[in-house]
Design a protein around this motif. Structure first.
Motif, PDB file in Angstrom:
ATOM      1  N   VAL A  55     -62.449  48.849 -24.830  1.00 50.68           N
ATOM      2  CA  VAL A  55     -62.194  47.670 -25.655  1.00 50.68           C
ATOM      3  C   VAL A  55     -61.883  46.504 -24.744  1.00 50.68           C
ATOM      4  O   VAL A  55     -61.524  46.680 -23.602  1.00 50.68           O
ATOM      5  N   THR A  62     -59.754  42.724 -24.161  1.00 46.82           N
ATOM      6  CA  THR A  62     -58.434  42.173 -24.471  1.00 46.82           C
ATOM      7  C   THR A  62     -58.438  41.524 -25.841  1.00 46.82           C
ATOM      8  O   THR A  62     -57.484  41.680 -26.622  1.00 46.82           O
ATOM      9  N   TYR A  78     -55.874  52.691 -26.219  1.00 49.34           N
ATOM     10  CA  TYR A  78     -55.056  51.819 -25.360  1.00 49.34           C
ATOM     11  C   TYR A  78     -53.925  51.223 -26.172  1.00 49.34           C
ATOM     12  O   TYR A  78     -52.757  51.266 -25.760  1.00 49.34           O
ATOM     13  N   LYS A 122     -61.324  42.825 -19.516  1.00 50.00           N
ATOM     14  CA  LYS A 122     -60.216  43.772 -19.646  1.00 50.00           C
ATOM     15  C   LYS A 122     -59.074  43.429 -18.712  1.00 50.00           C
ATOM     16  O   LYS A 122     -58.171  44.241 -18.520  1.00 50.00           O
ATOM     17  N   GLY A 146     -56.573  41.357 -19.029  1.00 53.61           N
ATOM     18  CA  GLY A 146     -55.283  41.358 -19.701  1.00 53.61           C
ATOM     19  C   GLY A 146     -54.802  42.769 -19.967  1.00 53.61           C
ATOM     20  O   GLY A 146     -53.617  43.075 -19.832  1.00 53.61           O
ATOM     21  N   LEU A 147     -55.742  43.634 -20.335  1.00 48.36           N
ATOM     22  CA  LEU A 147     -55.365  45.012 -20.621  1.00 48.36           C
ATOM     23  C   LEU A 147     -54.845  45.715 -19.376  1.00 48.36           C
ATOM     24  O   LEU A 147     -53.936  46.529 -19.452  1.00 48.36           O
ATOM     25  N   ALA A 148     -55.433  45.404 -18.218  1.00 47.97           N
ATOM     26  CA  ALA A 148     -54.984  46.072 -16.999  1.00 47.97           C
ATOM     27  C   ALA A 148     -53.695  45.453 -16.485  1.00 47.97           C
ATOM     28  O   ALA A 148     -52.902  46.137 -15.847  1.00 47.97           O
ATOM     29  N   PHE A 162     -51.225  43.918 -18.333  1.00 47.25           N
ATOM     30  CA  PHE A 162     -50.040  44.049 -19.185  1.00 47.25           C
ATOM     31  C   PHE A 162     -49.119  45.190 -18.777  1.00 47.25           C
ATOM     32  O   PHE A 162     -47.901  45.022 -18.727  1.00 47.25           O
TER      33      PHE A 162
END
Lengths: 332, 222
Positions: A136, A138, A166, B201, B203-205, B207
């Motif tokens: 996915v 952000t 996630y 991704k 931001g996902l990594a 955070f």
């Protein structure tokens, strides 16, 4: 691979041949649900749809979505078929194959996680097996988070992409951290410092108690629901579904703003009002999270089987216990 | 016992590296890959004095620290340097942090604080590394753990300062000091972690890294 679907080849009519070729097929039809789907799926497919996007569909795919054939589907409008993992067979396997909404098949095929041929148990312990649940961006995760806190959206939160793990995992971890940090800040702020002897000490027991409880909830409740719903009434077609884990994890998202509000209101409100306000926001968060879960699981709840009601009652009870523990143990 | 040839004597005294060839000194700037193969084989830590080994390891740790701490414009240098991961630096920093926090923590149970910080540092680094891999990152597990461990350095300094000098100062000043350390740590590690996943991704990594350092900063302020 095969030249034609099963049954197209007619053997020459010979006395010895004629009766025997029909019988094994019928027995398969009766006892093997997976084979039924596969065989007839092929036959009726080739008649109706000439769409080339279906030409590379996987042959061993037992997943059929039959959500559209239910009679009261009209009131829910267009539900896009974003997920593959909940295939609720309404006890009419042969009817479910004549699927009127065939153009959604391509989308469903595209969104489906790949089926691995090697079916050893060890694959559940590798990183690669779970990578498909982290696919996915952000933007998608943020939009799912916002929608799960304010469950007033049409359709499902998984419409914009695949089912992801996630969000749930980091929501649960953030919830633990939020309980610890915000709980302690609230305690510090509302500490009665007139007494010189009693010095403020921080309270780490909140962390130590809340982490096991919330993690247990996050692991056991979806597992219980999976097994329970699999064995009774509602049938999933043979895969471990992480969608329940995902939904359950996203339902915890509404507790984090609640705890933030709890901390933010600690310096502002007087003591008695603060107590009742705390109950109020915790119950509001619990209600929102249950509402979100039921909204996502609308498919399952349309089965008014007793077991579904029992499962729903267990989930509600679980949330109630969680709220009580939060108030009394974690945040005090 | 006195018949040893002279070359062997020399070897024993001076270490295996000084056998008449040009000195294949270990250059920490370049890492182990810069040594030629036979030099690597002769790089025998058993025959050299102990303080040589320790000095070399400390130099390695120090070089990595400067690479990670000072923001550099050339990310490729960083990547090459940190590919030569080691866990000594993170271990030392983690122990220092845990000790400082357990001495200065404002709870009645110092050992619980030590346990929690130690476990959170290693488990947190592992979880963030696995998260990076699950999101499709192309970096190995130990490299992520190494980077996250080295980026604990500002927080360790803040914890030390907090323990020594700031016990009786206004709470606000402690918040500022710890806040600066937190921003420095996050900035230097996010720059490294975020470049290993696709831009959507990032931001996902990032955070989880942010969450990890936030939790440790709160512990310092506890």
């Amino acid at each position: 691979m095969a030249d034609s679907p099963l049954g197209a080849y007619q053997p020459p009519v010979v006395e010895a041949n004629r009766p025997r070729e029909q019988v094994p097929k019928k027995e398969d039809d009766e006892f093997n649900l997976l084979d039924i789907d596969f065989n007839n799926y092929d036959q009726s497919e080739s008649d109706v749809n000439l769409d080339s996007s279906l030409s590379d569909k996987k042959q061993d795919n037992p997943v059929i979505a039959d959500e559209d054939i239910q009679p009261d589907n009209g009131k829910f409008g267009d539900r896009p078929h974003g997920d593959q993992e909940e295939d609720i067979n309404m006890n009419q396997p042969s009817d479910s194959l004549i699927n009127p909404n065939r153009q959604n098949m391509a989308d469903m095929e595209a969104n489906e996680p790949k089926i691995v041929e090697n079916r050893s148990l060890l694959r559940y312990f590798t990183v690669e097996y779970y990578k498909e649940y982290f696919d996915v961006t952000t933007q998608e995760v943020v939009s799912r988070l916002i929608r799960s806190c304010i469950p007033l959206y049409p359709g499902s939160i998984y419409d914009n992409g695949k089912v992801d793990l996630y969000g749930p995992i980091w929501i649960v971890i953030s919830l633990n951290i939020a309980i610890t940090i915000f709980g302690n800040i609230a305690r510090y702020v509302s500490f009665d410092s007139k007494d010189e002897d009693v010095k403020y000490t921080s309270h780490l027991e909140g962390l130590v108690k809340s982490v096991p409880v919330i993690t247990l909830y996050f692991v056991c409740m979806p597992a219980f629901l999976n097994i329970f719903l699999n064995f009774t009434g509602v049938q999933y077609v043979g895969k471990i579904t992480f969608k329940l884990v995902s939904i359950y994890g996203y339902s915890f998202a509404s507790f984090i703003p609640a705890i933030f509000l709890y901390m933010a209101s600690a310096p502002v409100l007087p003591h008695k009002a603060f107590n009742s306000f705390e109950w109020l926001i915790l119950f509001a968060a619990g209600f929102i999270s249950l509402f979100f879960m039921f909204k996502e699981m609308v498919q399952v709840l349309r089965n008014n089987i007793e077991e579904v009601k029992v499962a729903a009652a267990v989930v509600c009870l679980g949330h109630l216990i969680l709220i009580l523990m939060m108030k009394w143990k974690f945040l005090s | 016992m006195t018949d040893y040839p002279k070359e062997l004597d020399q070897k024993i005294v001076l270490g295996n590296t000084n056998t008449g060839r040009s000195n294949p000194s270990y250059d920490p700037e370049k890492g182990r890959e810069s040594l030629a193969k036979e030099e690597q084989e002769k790089f025998d830590t058993l025959t050299e004095p102990v303080c040589e080994t320790i000095k070399r390891d400390l130099l390695m740790i120090w070089v990595k620290l400067t690479y990670v701490m000072v923001p550099r414009t050339m990310i490729k240098e960083k990547a090459k340097q940190l590919r030569d991961w080691d866990l000594w630096g993170p271990l030392v920093l983690c122990l220092l942090l845990s000790l400082c926090l357990s001495f200065s923590a404002n709870t009645d149970d110092g050992t619980l604080v030590f346990q929690i910080v130690f476990i959170i540092v290693w488990a947190g680094a592992a979880i963030v590394a696995i998260n990076g891999q699950l999101l499709g990152g192309n970096i190995s597990f130990f490299q992520s753990v190494c980077v996250l461990g080295y980026c604990l350095f500002p927080l360790t300094v803040a914890a030390f300062v907090n323990m020594m000098f700031l016990q009786f100062v206004y709470f606000f000043i402690r918040v500022i000091v710890v806040g600066v350390a937190f921003i420095w740590s996050s900035y230097s590690s996010v720059g490294f972690i975020a470049e290993m996943v696709v831009p959507e991704k990032k931001g996902l990594a990032a955070f989880p890294v942010f969450l990890f350092y936030l939790f440790l900063s709160w512990f310092i302020l506890l």
